[in-house]
Structure formats: C-alpha cells, structure tokens
Design an enzyme around this catalytic site. Sequence first.
Site, mmCIF file in Angstrom:
data_model
loop_
_atom_site.group_PDB
_atom_site.id
_atom_site.type_symbol
_atom_site.label_atom_id
_atom_site.label_comp_id
_atom_site.label_asym_id
_atom_site.label_seq_id
_atom_site.Cartn_x
_atom_site.Cartn_y
_atom_site.Cartn_z
ATOM 1 N N THR A 7 -122.771 -3.767 -33.282
ATOM 2 C CA THR A 7 -123.080 -3.954 -32.018
ATOM 3 C C THR A 7 -122.551 -3.322 -31.545
ATOM 4 O OG1 THR A 7 -123.232 -5.744 -30.326
ATOM 5 C CG2 THR A 7 -121.303 -5.889 -31.350
ATOM 6 N N GLY A 162 -127.157 3.283 -27.449
ATOM 7 C CA GLY A 162 -128.428 2.633 -28.006
ATOM 8 C C GLY A 162 -129.508 3.404 -28.198
ATOM 9 N N CYS A 165 -127.170 4.899 -31.763
ATOM 10 C CA CYS A 165 -126.817 4.247 -33.300
ATOM 11 C C CYS A 165 -127.459 2.849 -33.621
ATOM 12 C CB CYS A 165 -125.506 2.746 -32.370
ATOM 13 S SG CYS A 165 -124.798 2.596 -33.982
ATOM 14 N N THR A 168 -127.718 -0.455 -32.242
ATOM 15 C CA THR A 168 -127.499 -1.183 -31.072
ATOM 16 C C THR A 168 -128.894 -0.844 -29.817
ATOM 17 O OG1 THR A 168 -124.711 -0.362 -31.192
ATOM 18 C CG2 THR A 168 -125.647 0.013 -28.800
#
EC number: 3.4.25.2
Length: 178
Positions: A7, A162, A165, A168
């Site tokens: 996350t 995002g 990763c 994410t």
Amino acid sequence: MEQYHGTTIVSVRRGNQVALGGDGQVTLGNIVMKGTARKVRRIYNGKVLVGFAGSTADAFSLLDRFEAKLEKYQGNLTRAAVDLAKDWRSDRALRRLEAMLITADKDTTLVITGNGDVLDPEGGIAAIGSGGAYAQSAAKALVENTELPPKDVVEKALTIAGELCIYTNTNFVIETLD
C-alpha cells in the site's frame, strides 16, 4: 502462507492544513485481492487522521489500540502514540504485528512503527508502505516547487507512486484537516 503486501500512505502538512491519503490495493502474492480497501480514516470525533500500511488484520488491531490510547489521553496525539509504541514494543503478542501507522491532528504528524519508534517527519511530509519512497519523493518535490495545497500534493504523490509501485493502485482515499 503468502503475506498480504503493499500500500502507499502519504501525509503532507503545509500551513494550517494537513492531508493524509492512501491507495486501495490489497495484494496476496501476485494477486490483487481488493482494489478499494479504505486504509485512511478519521478517528477521535473526526479530529485525528490515521493511515496504515502492512498486514491489514494487524493494522486494524493497532488502530483499535490507538483509538483507546487517544481516549485515555483525551486526544493528545503524541502521548497516545508514545504509549502505543511502548506497548507495541514490549508486549510479546503485539511485537509480532506487521504494520505501520501515520497519524495526524491539526498540529502534529507522527509515524508509529513496531520498533517502538514515534517519528515526527521533517518538512511536514511522511510516507509509508511499498510505494512510500516514491510518494515521499514526489511530495517533497511538489512542496518545494509549487504552491499546491496539501490535498493536491497527496493526490499527485499517490498517482506517481501508483504508476511506479505494483502494490499501489490509483483508487485513493484522502482526508484533510484545517
């Protein structure tokens, strides 16, 4: 058994505003189990923001304990965080919990870790989780080179994380305090 991964949680404080945001992806191994998890919340009558990264079950356990500490210390974020970190480090069962928290109220932002650390981030920027380094770098660049409000900085930092990763996504929850 595979671990739940990833996350990104990021917080930005600028002036009298603070924003805390996170993505919604929960990953088990190489499978996205959920894309709309809510990892950022308002607690203590909406006066405190908290975001968590790591094992979801562990994070909820810590969140419950943190809320109890806030009640015990009548909303004093620093005392509640230090007491939680002390318990987390010294309690045999809690020591096994794999999660991190970012907490913020109108005055203070803190990162709480399972090592017993309570960190007041430099420059008003904090980030945790698998995409935390990407989000923190992006937020730092945006704070230093733009006049964007904290909510916009958090959104752009999460977007960049995002894109970089794999743990994410771009389904964000962002909360603010003035």
